[in-house]
Design a protein around this motif. Structure first.
Motif, PDB file in Angstrom:
ATOM      1  N   VAL A  28      36.307-162.187 -29.406  1.00 53.47           N
ATOM      2  CA  VAL A  28      35.578-161.381 -29.229  1.00 53.47           C
ATOM      3  C   VAL A  28      36.142-159.640 -28.783  1.00 53.47           C
ATOM      4  N   VAL A  29      37.059-159.453 -27.691  1.00 51.48           N
ATOM      5  CA  VAL A  29      38.179-158.732 -27.046  1.00 51.48           C
ATOM      6  C   VAL A  29      38.560-158.611 -28.064  1.00 51.48           C
ATOM      7  N   LEU A  30      39.254-159.215 -28.766  1.00 51.53           N
ATOM      8  CA  LEU A  30      40.359-159.397 -30.030  1.00 51.53           C
ATOM      9  C   LEU A  30      39.250-158.274 -31.202  1.00 51.53           C
ATOM     10  N   THR A  31      38.523-159.566 -31.590  1.00 43.37           N
ATOM     11  CA  THR A  31      37.679-158.439 -32.646  1.00 43.37           C
ATOM     12  C   THR A  31      37.275-156.963 -32.442  1.00 43.37           C
ATOM     13  N   ALA A  32      37.409-156.116 -31.225  1.00 45.31           N
ATOM     14  CA  ALA A  32      36.693-155.217 -30.838  1.00 45.31           C
ATOM     15  C   ALA A  32      38.192-154.442 -30.882  1.00 45.31           C
ATOM     16  N   VAL A  33      39.583-154.624 -30.281  1.00 42.88           N
ATOM     17  CA  VAL A  33      40.319-154.477 -30.411  1.00 42.88           C
ATOM     18  C   VAL A  33      41.113-153.949 -31.620  1.00 42.88           C
ATOM     19  N   GLY A  34      40.704-154.723 -32.637  1.00 41.85           N
ATOM     20  CA  GLY A  34      41.393-154.521 -34.473  1.00 41.85           C
ATOM     21  C   GLY A  34      40.255-153.430 -34.691  1.00 41.85           C
ATOM     22  N   LEU A  35      38.809-153.557 -34.598  1.00 40.37           N
ATOM     23  CA  LEU A  35      38.099-152.370 -35.239  1.00 40.37           C
ATOM     24  C   LEU A  35      39.237-151.212 -34.743  1.00 40.37           C
ATOM     25  N   TYR A  36      39.012-151.068 -33.566  1.00 38.61           N
ATOM     26  CA  TYR A  36      38.901-149.399 -32.744  1.00 38.61           C
ATOM     27  C   TYR A  36      40.596-149.437 -34.158  1.00 38.61           C
ATOM     28  N   ILE A  37      41.402-150.173 -33.907  1.00 38.27           N
ATOM     29  CA  ILE A  37      42.898-149.720 -34.935  1.00 38.27           C
ATOM     30  C   ILE A  37      42.310-149.626 -35.722  1.00 38.27           C
ATOM     31  N   GLY A  38      41.290-150.532 -36.845  1.00 40.34           N
ATOM     32  CA  GLY A  38      41.115-150.426 -38.253  1.00 40.34           C
ATOM     33  C   GLY A  38      40.278-148.854 -38.386  1.00 40.34           C
ATOM     34  N   LEU A  39      39.839-149.108 -37.469  1.00 41.14           N
ATOM     35  CA  LEU A  39      39.133-147.455 -37.847  1.00 41.14           C
ATOM     36  C   LEU A  39      38.819-146.219 -37.250  1.00 41.14           C
ATOM     37  N   VAL A  40      39.712-146.368 -36.183  1.00 44.74           N
ATOM     38  CA  VAL A  40      40.340-145.092 -35.584  1.00 44.74           C
ATOM     39  C   VAL A  40      41.957-144.279 -35.548  1.00 44.74           C
ATOM     40  N   VAL A  41      42.343-145.286 -34.978  1.00 41.78           N
ATOM     41  CA  VAL A  41      43.909-145.335 -34.885  1.00 41.78           C
ATOM     42  C   VAL A  41      44.135-145.219 -36.433  1.00 41.78           C
ATOM     43  N   GLN A  47      46.823-142.659 -51.002  1.00 40.63           N
ATOM     44  CA  GLN A  47      46.597-142.601 -52.079  1.00 40.63           C
ATOM     45  C   GLN A  47      44.924-143.082 -52.140  1.00 40.63           C
ATOM     46  N   GLN A  48      44.794-143.913 -51.344  1.00 42.53           N
ATOM     47  CA  GLN A  48      43.600-144.557 -51.388  1.00 42.53           C
ATOM     48  C   GLN A  48      41.987-144.100 -50.491  1.00 42.53           C
ATOM     49  N   GLY A  49      42.544-143.029 -49.582  1.00 45.29           N
ATOM     50  CA  GLY A  49      41.410-142.777 -49.102  1.00 45.29           C
ATOM     51  C   GLY A  49      41.491-143.073 -47.765  1.00 45.29           C
ATOM     52  N   GLU A  50      39.767-143.084 -47.054  1.00 41.99           N
ATOM     53  CA  GLU A  50      38.926-144.740 -46.546  1.00 41.99           C
ATOM     54  C   GLU A  50      38.976-146.123 -46.861  1.00 41.99           C
ATOM     55  N   VAL A  51      38.615-145.615 -48.429  1.00 41.94           N
ATOM     56  CA  VAL A  51      38.361-147.408 -48.794  1.00 41.94           C
ATOM     57  C   VAL A  51      39.396-148.552 -48.549  1.00 41.94           C
ATOM     58  N   TYR A  52      40.613-148.119 -48.018  1.00 44.75           N
ATOM     59  CA  TYR A  52      41.732-149.041 -48.068  1.00 44.75           C
ATOM     60  C   TYR A  52      41.421-149.565 -46.979  1.00 44.75           C
ATOM     61  N   ARG A  53      40.447-148.985 -45.989  1.00 42.22           N
ATOM     62  CA  ARG A  53      40.303-149.885 -44.068  1.00 42.22           C
ATOM     63  C   ARG A  53      39.491-151.325 -44.198  1.00 42.22           C
ATOM     64  N   VAL A  54      39.032-151.440 -45.420  1.00 40.68           N
ATOM     65  CA  VAL A  54      38.029-152.797 -46.336  1.00 40.68           C
ATOM     66  C   VAL A  54      39.857-153.481 -45.574  1.00 40.68           C
ATOM     67  N   ILE A  55      40.873-153.293 -46.211  1.00 39.44           N
ATOM     68  CA  ILE A  55      41.406-154.433 -46.076  1.00 39.44           C
ATOM     69  C   ILE A  55      41.907-155.157 -44.375  1.00 39.44           C
ATOM     70  N   PHE A  56      41.678-154.411 -43.651  1.00 43.41           N
ATOM     71  CA  PHE A  56      41.447-154.593 -42.279  1.00 43.41           C
ATOM     72  C   PHE A  56      40.633-156.048 -42.310  1.00 43.41           C
ATOM     73  N   ILE A  57      39.123-156.323 -43.152  1.00 42.86           N
ATOM     74  CA  ILE A  57      38.692-157.053 -42.502  1.00 42.86           C
ATOM     75  C   ILE A  57      39.040-158.247 -44.239  1.00 42.86           C
ATOM     76  N   HIS A  58      39.700-158.356 -44.963  1.00 42.57           N
ATOM     77  CA  HIS A  58      39.166-158.595 -46.604  1.00 42.57           C
ATOM     78  C   HIS A  58      40.709-159.627 -46.112  1.00 42.57           C
ATOM     79  N   VAL A  59      42.549-158.791 -45.828  1.00 41.79           N
ATOM     80  CA  VAL A  59      42.873-159.842 -45.692  1.00 41.79           C
ATOM     81  C   VAL A  59      43.198-160.561 -44.982  1.00 41.79           C
ATOM     82  N   PRO A  60      42.801-160.639 -43.404  1.00 44.80           N
ATOM     83  CA  PRO A  60      43.121-162.129 -42.535  1.00 44.80           C
ATOM     84  C   PRO A  60      41.814-162.751 -42.729  1.00 44.80           C
TER      85      PRO A  60
END
Lengths: 230, 34
Positions: A28-41, A47-60
């Protein structure tokens, strides 16, 4: 550590409870950190704009889908070789979570593909072999459920899991062996990452979170299975 | 269509499914505890 002591479901049961609790909290803690990095930091991709943020879920999720299958097949093989009931239970407990991550990898990949490639789906080697992985998970779960006698069910499902493991290197190397629309590996042990450090960090933190989540839910599931079998 | 929709659809479905797995496991656990 007394490994064989914990090979018995009864002695493993309390240990599994403690590990599941701590892994669940860490996930739970690491998901919160990961979401913060992926969506905020992490910065917007040039090239791809915002849509690349899917990779923070897709690749793991894609990593977990393959990793869980290998671990599941490993437990199934141990169960088949040593006739240990707990090993077969571990394999069975991992299967639904593995199938879930495979579905998530396919779903998020499809949603990334539409704006980037212009299509939700192509019958490309990477996508098709990942879809086969989902069917292997379904086959494992269904075969185990279809046989009433638990030991026979474990053995039959174990054989399917072991044979199916051949699909994992096919998924991994598909982008090198065939000319695929799917791009090559984003992260490698042997070369420096080609993306921004915060992007790699976000992916690795989410991968760790998914890994801990998988351990937690699988151990809770195996505890349920132990209780149901007694 | 705005590309951000694809991002939110990915995240929403992923965490909804993970939460569903946890809820179903809790139900199974509670049923066994009764």
């Amino acid at each position: 550590m007394k490994w064989f002591w914990y090979a018995s479901p009864q002695t493993f049961y309390p240990l599994a409870g403690r590990i599941a609790l701590w892994c669940g909290i860490a996930a739970v803690v690491l998901t919160a950190v990961g979401l913060y990095i992926g969506l905020v930091v992490a910065p917007t991709d040039a090239q791809q704009g915002e849509v690349y943020r899917v990779i923070f879920i897709h690749v793991p999720a894609a990593w977990m889908s393959m990793f869980i299958y290998v671990v599941m097949a490993g437990w199934a093989a141990i169960g088949l070789a040593f006739n240990t009931r707990l090993s077969a239970m571990m394999a069975a407990a991992l299967a639904p979570t593995g199938a879930l991550f495979t579905f998530i990898a396919l779903w998020t990949g499809s949603l990334w593909g539409r704006p980037t490639w212009g299509t939700y789906w192509v019958w490309d080697a990477r996508l098709t072999s990942e879809l086969i992985l989902l069917f292997l998970y379904f086959g494992f779960i269904a075969l185990r459920a279809a046989i009433d006698e638990p030991r026979r069910a474990d053995k039959a499902a174990a054989v399917l899991a072991i044979v199916g493991v051949v699909n994992v290197p096919i998924i991994y190397y598909s982008v090198q062996w065939w000319n695929t629309l799917h791009q090559g590996a984003s992260v490698s042990f042997t070369r420096a990452p080609t993306m921004a450090a915060t992007m790699v960090a976000g992916m690795l933190v989410m991968a760790l979170a998914f890994w801990l989540y998988s351990i937690a839910v699988s151990l809770v599931r195996v505890r349920c299975m132990i209780r149901e079998s007694t | 269509m705005n590309n951000e929709v694809y991002v939110w659809a990915s995240y929403a479905v992923t965490f909804a499914l993970l939460a569903l797995e946890v809820i179903l496991l809790r139900r199974r656990w509670r049923r066994l505890s009764r």
